[in-house]
Write a protein that holds these residues in place. Structure first.
Motif, mmCIF file in Angstrom:
data_model
loop_
_atom_site.group_PDB
_atom_site.id
_atom_site.type_symbol
_atom_site.label_atom_id
_atom_site.label_comp_id
_atom_site.label_asym_id
_atom_site.label_seq_id
_atom_site.Cartn_x
_atom_site.Cartn_y
_atom_site.Cartn_z
ATOM 1 N N ASN A 53 -4.802 -7.394 -8.512
ATOM 2 C CA ASN A 53 -5.975 -6.504 -8.558
ATOM 3 C C ASN A 53 -7.101 -6.916 -7.618
ATOM 4 O O ASN A 53 -8.263 -6.550 -7.854
ATOM 5 N N SER A 54 -6.786 -7.670 -6.569
ATOM 6 C CA SER A 54 -7.802 -8.093 -5.587
ATOM 7 C C SER A 54 -8.999 -8.768 -6.255
ATOM 8 O O SER A 54 -10.164 -8.496 -5.909
ATOM 9 N N GLN A 55 -8.753 -9.618 -7.219
ATOM 10 C CA GLN A 55 -9.820 -10.353 -7.889
ATOM 11 C C GLN A 55 -9.937 -11.789 -7.382
ATOM 12 O O GLN A 55 -10.655 -12.606 -7.949
ATOM 13 N N ARG A 103 0.843 -1.209 0.000
ATOM 14 C CA ARG A 103 0.000 0.000 0.000
ATOM 15 C C ARG A 103 0.871 1.248 0.000
ATOM 16 O O ARG A 103 0.540 2.252 -0.648
ATOM 17 N N SER A 111 -4.151 -2.674 -4.064
ATOM 18 C CA SER A 111 -5.029 -3.794 -4.419
ATOM 19 C C SER A 111 -4.274 -5.115 -4.560
ATOM 20 O O SER A 111 -4.892 -6.171 -4.708
ATOM 21 N N ARG A 137 -2.262 -8.457 -3.769
ATOM 22 C CA ARG A 137 -2.333 -9.435 -2.689
ATOM 23 C C ARG A 137 -1.294 -10.540 -2.953
ATOM 24 O O ARG A 137 -1.091 -10.969 -4.078
#
Length: 551
Positions: free
Chosen positions: A416-418, A383, A389, A391
């Motif tokens: 992308n935090s998907q 961050r 985003s 992970r």
């Protein structure tokens, strides 16, 4: 901490001496001016192989010297273990002669490259421009996790046990092969040994039996000859001994009439005594002569057995048979001994395996315990560098014991935090890998007590706000560690405690590298040029001033 670096006659560097800040050192300059050459020179005193092509002037040697200040106990232990002088500072020097000969020194004592490399691993962590590619390798990922777990020493101890276990396995296999080869011949050797043991020959027995056989075979002839001789001496109408005795008496009777006759009579008396002894021996031998048909058969059979074994084993004496018998005993004992060695080898390997598994389980438990914390800390740092985003997931899977223990590791990444995690090597871009590596290094540096961190273009693939965040993280890291960073990003350069500028100059017929520390105004100008080109605008100058002022 790297206090000073001196370079003479290396690549396009004629002579340079650079002092460093204990905090954030930024190196900037034109492309090709020699920024990475500085790090190449530094690598030489960290144990890298020398290249004669790096000497621009073949008439003089290349000398690179680094002075480090470090109170790390590992440095002290290393110097003591190698018998090297302990000084307030540690000086490392590398010399490359025009003939290609390379020499290395620690505190003016000659050392080899292995020693230099071992010391370097404690003094400096050097992250080069393309090292981010290694981040996708499982071994590198495992080393990162173990560093964060503060168990690199335990990993080293485990690998020593692992090596011992492997060596025990190799030795066990060697003994097993020997034992199998011995076992294949064991039955044959046992048969031969049993045959010899059963016959139980005595030393020189066959040779003695051959003599006895001659006596048994010619016993009658021998007895007849002995009896005839004895009879002529002692028996009959006129035994020879009686005749000699009479002759001796007659000579004795007239011995007083001639001086030599007494002596002759005495000699005849002695001959008479000797012949009487001979007659008694003839009688004794005749009486003892064997003449037993059953004994003759026994001797013949025994000799036949001996001759058969002579032929079978290619020998010609009882002694040779007994030597063979002793050799077979040795081979049988060796086969039994190899079986014992196999059992001992199996026990040793199993004992080592138990220690190995216990160590591996300890490593694994610690990895599982700290893996989640590593992920949380990396997310926090991501961050900070403009990747809110992104992970990371640490996936540990059990496996057979190997150099890293009983775990296999894969860093999975979702940019992308998907919730779509893939192996890091397959999904992360160059810029993402650079920032992720920086985050990881900042964690590892604290865990592994790295005092000096060197980054060669860690900012590859990023710019703008991301570069600003990377600069902030480097600045934060430099509070407790010395950081040396080569960069093209003004946002990072603006955070420097010491800004070194590398340039090229024409010196006669050669282009040489120059480096100097910038003052505040020079920094503003250089950073403005990084922002806007050779002719920076007033806005660029103001922006650069704000960057420098905010550092």
């Amino acid at each position: 901490m790297l206090q000073r670096l001196s370079i003479q006659n290396y690549a396009i560097i004629d002579a340079l001496e650079i002092g460093f800040s204990p905090h954030l050192n930024i190196i900037t300059g034109e492309t090709g001016a020699g920024k990475s050459i500085l790090l190449g020179a530094l690598q030489l005193i960290l144990g890298e192989r020398a290249d004669l092509d790096a000497l621009p002037d073949r008439q003089k040697k290349c000398v690179i010297e680094g002075v480090f200040t470090c109170r790390d106990t590992r440095v002290t232990q290393f110097l003591e273990s190698q018998g090297l002088d302990r000084e307030p500072t540690t000086m490392v020097r590398r010399e490359i002669s025009p003939n290609g000969k390379s020499r290395a020194f620690i505190n003016d004592t000659p050392v080899n490259l292995d020693q230099l490399g071992e010391l370097a691993s404690v003094l400096v962590d050097l992250h080069q421009q393309f090292d981010t590619r290694k981040l996708g390798q499982s071994d590198v990922q495992m080393e990162i996790l173990d560093a964060v777990c503060d168990q690199l020493d335990k990993v080293k101890a485990y690998r020593e046990t692992y090596q011992s276990w492997k060596e025990a396995g190799v030795e066990l296999e060697r003994i097993r092969r020997q034992s199998l080869a011995a076992a294949r011949e064991l039955d044959y050797h046992r048969f031969l040994s049993d045959e010899l043991e059963g016959l139980n020959f005595l030393p020189s027995e066959i040779e003695n039996l051959e003599v006895e056989l001659k006596q048994l075979t010619h016993g009658e002839d021998i007895r007849s000859a002995l009896e005839e001789a004895y009879g002529r001496l002692e028996e009959g109408e006129s035994p020879l001994l009686v005749q000699i005795r009479q002759v001796q008496s007659r000579i004795q009777a007239v011995s007083g009439f001639h001086p030599e006759l007494g002596n002759l009579a005495e000699r005849m008396g002695k001959a008479l005594v000797e012949l009487r002894d001979i007659a008694q021996d003839l009688s004794r031998i005749s009486g003892k002569l064997p003449f037993d048909q059953s004994r003759l058969a026994q001797v013949n059979d025994r000799i036949s057995e001996g001759y058969r074994l002579f032929k079978k084993h290619g020998v010609s004496s009882t002694g040779a048979l007994l030597d063979l018998q002793e050799s077979l005993r040795g081979k049988l004992a060796q086969a039994v001994g190899l079986e014992d060695e196999v059992r001992a080898g199996e026990e040793k390997r199993e004992a080592t395996r138990k220690i190995l598994i216990a160590q591996a389980e300890g490593l694994s438990a610690r990895r599982k315990q700290e893996g989640e914390g590593l992920v949380k800390n990396i997310h926090r740092l991501l961050r900070k560098v403009g990747m809110p985003s992104a992970r990371l997931r640490v996936e540990l899977r059990p496996c057979e014991a190997g150099p890293n223990g009983i775990d296999s590791l894969e860093f999975l990444f979702d940019p992308n935090s998907q919730d779509h995690f893939l192996p890091l090597r397959k999904v992360a871009s160059g810029g993402e890998l650079s920032r992720l590596m920086l985050c990881i290094k900042s964690l590892v540096a604290r865990s592994a007590e790295m005092h000096t961190l060197i980054f060669d273009e860690i900012d590859t693939g990023i710019s703008g706000e991301a570069a600003k965040q990377v600069g902030a993280l480097l600045q934060e890291l430099s509070v407790s560690h010395q950081v040396i960073c080569v960069t093209h990003q003004p946002q990072i350069a603006g955070k420097a405690d010491l800004h070194l500028y590398v340039s090229k100059e024409q010196a006669g017929d050669r282009v040489v590298t120059r480096i100097r520390a910038l003052d505040v105004e020079e920094r503003v100008t250089v950073i403005a040029r990084m922002l806007a080109g050779e002719m920076p605008t007033a806005a660029a100058m103001q922006n650069a001033r704000e960057m420098v002022g905010g550092s």
